[in-house]
Design an enzyme around this catalytic site. Structure first.
Site, PDB file in Angstrom:
ATOM      1  CB  CYS A  94      60.289 -14.317 127.392  1.00  0.00           C
ATOM      2  SG  CYS A  94      60.754 -14.683 129.097  1.00  0.00           S
ATOM      3  CB  CYS A 135      67.138 -19.485 127.492  1.00  0.00           C
ATOM      4  SG  CYS A 135      67.137 -17.754 128.062  1.00  0.00           S
TER       5      CYS A 135
END
Length: 264
Positions: A70, A177
C-alpha cells in the site's frame, strides 16, 4: 512461514497473488481495514497507529514477515513499523515503479491517488528516478474507492477522467496505487495503443521472497490464506471476486513443499 500483508482494502491483492504464484506454500495473512478505509485522506499519526496495530496483531498471530502493499502505508508508516517490530521481523514496503518506467520511456505519467500525487514523497521519487524523462503526476480521483466497492461504472468513469488528464505524449503509465493493477486491462483499453503500464506488485513479491530466504528459516507452510477485517477474522469482501488476482486467494491449494524460487 506466515507472511502478513496489510492494506486498507483490496490493494493487497496483486502482491498477494504474486506471492501465491511464486511461493504457493507460504501461509498468507491478509489484513484489511474496512472500518478505517480509505487511509489516504487520514492524518499521518492516525495511519501510523492503524498500521502499527495491524502489524502487532499479525505478529501475535504468527506472522514472521510483514508486507505493506500500500503506497499510503509505506509512505506514512514504513519506518515506524520497522522500528517497532525490530530487525527480527522483515518489513517490506511498496515504491511506485517510476525507475523502470523512466528507463523505458522519455515521457511518463504516474497515476495515483490525489493525496499521493500531491505528496512530497512522490516528488522526491520523481527527482531521484526520473533519469531525464518527463514525468507528470495524474490524480485518479475516486478510482481506488471504486475498485474497493467493485463499482464498474465508477471505475470506468475514474479511468476515463485520468486518461483524459494524461498527456498524449506519455507512452508509459506507472500505476502508483496498489489497487490499480486490479483494473489494468480496463486502464490499457482506455489509453492509446503502445502505452506500457508499470506496477510494483511483482517486484514487491520478489523482494519479500529475497528477505524470507535471507532469514535462513524453515520455509514450510500449508499454503493457507487467512483474512482479518479491521482486526476481526473474516473473509475477503465479496467485491474481491470481481478481480482475477483474488482467485488463488479465495480458493488456495495447499502445497506441502516450497515451490522453486524463480531465477528471473
Amino acid at each position: 512461514m506466515t507472511v502478513a500483508l496489510i492494506d486498507s482494502g483490496l490493494g493487497l491483492l496483486p502482491t498477494s497473488a504474486w506471492l501465491r504464484r511464486l511461493r504457493p506454500d507460504l501461509d498468507l495473512l491478509l489484513s484489511l481495514d474496512p472500518d478505517g478505509a480509505p487511509w489516504g485522506p487520514k492524518p499521518a499519526p492516525w495511519v501510523i497507529d492503524r498500521v502499527l496495530a495491524a502489524a502487532d496483531q499479525a505478529v501475535d498471530l504468527g506472522a514472521q514477515v510483514v508486507v505493506l502493499p500500500c503506497n499510503t502505508a509505506s509512505v506514512t508508516a514504513l519506518d515506524e513499523v520497522r522500528a517497532h517490530l525490530g530487525a527480527a521481523v522483515p518489513v517490506i514496503g511498496t515504491v511506485p515503479a517510476i525507475k523502470p518506467a523512466a528507463a523505458a520511456s522519455s515521457s511518463v505519467a504516474i497515476w495515483a491517488t490525489a493525496a499521493t500525487t500531491a505528496s512530497r514523497y512522490q516528488a522526491d521519487l520523481i527527482a531521484r528516478f526520473a533519469n531525464g524523462s518527463d514525468v507528470v503526476g495524474v490524480a485518479c480521483h475516486g478510482l481506488a474507492d471504486a475498485i474497493d466497492a467493485g463499482d464498474r461504472d465508477r471505475i470506468l468513469a475514474a479511468i476515463d477522467s485520468a486518461a483524459a488528464a494524461t498527456p498524449v505524449a506519455c507512452d508509459a503509465v506507472v500505476l502508483g496505487c496498489t489497487h490499480y493493477p486490479l483494473v489494468a486491462d480496463e486502464i490499457a483499453a482506455r489509453l492509446p495503443s503502445g502505452v506500457t503500464l508499470f506496477d510494483s506488485a511483482q517486484a514487491v513479491a520478489a523482494q519479500t521472497l529475497r528477505r524470507i530466504d535471507a532469514l535462513g528459516r524453515d520455509l514450510g507452510g500449508s499454503g493457507s490464506v487467512s483474512v482479518l477485517l479491521s482486526g476481526r477474522p473474516g473473509e475477503l469482501p465479496a467485491g474481491a471476486r470481481s478481480y482475477a488476482a483474488a482467485a488463488p486467494l479465495l480458493h488456495p491449494h495447499p502445497h506441502p513443499h516450497p515451490a522453486p524460487t524463480p531465477t528471473d
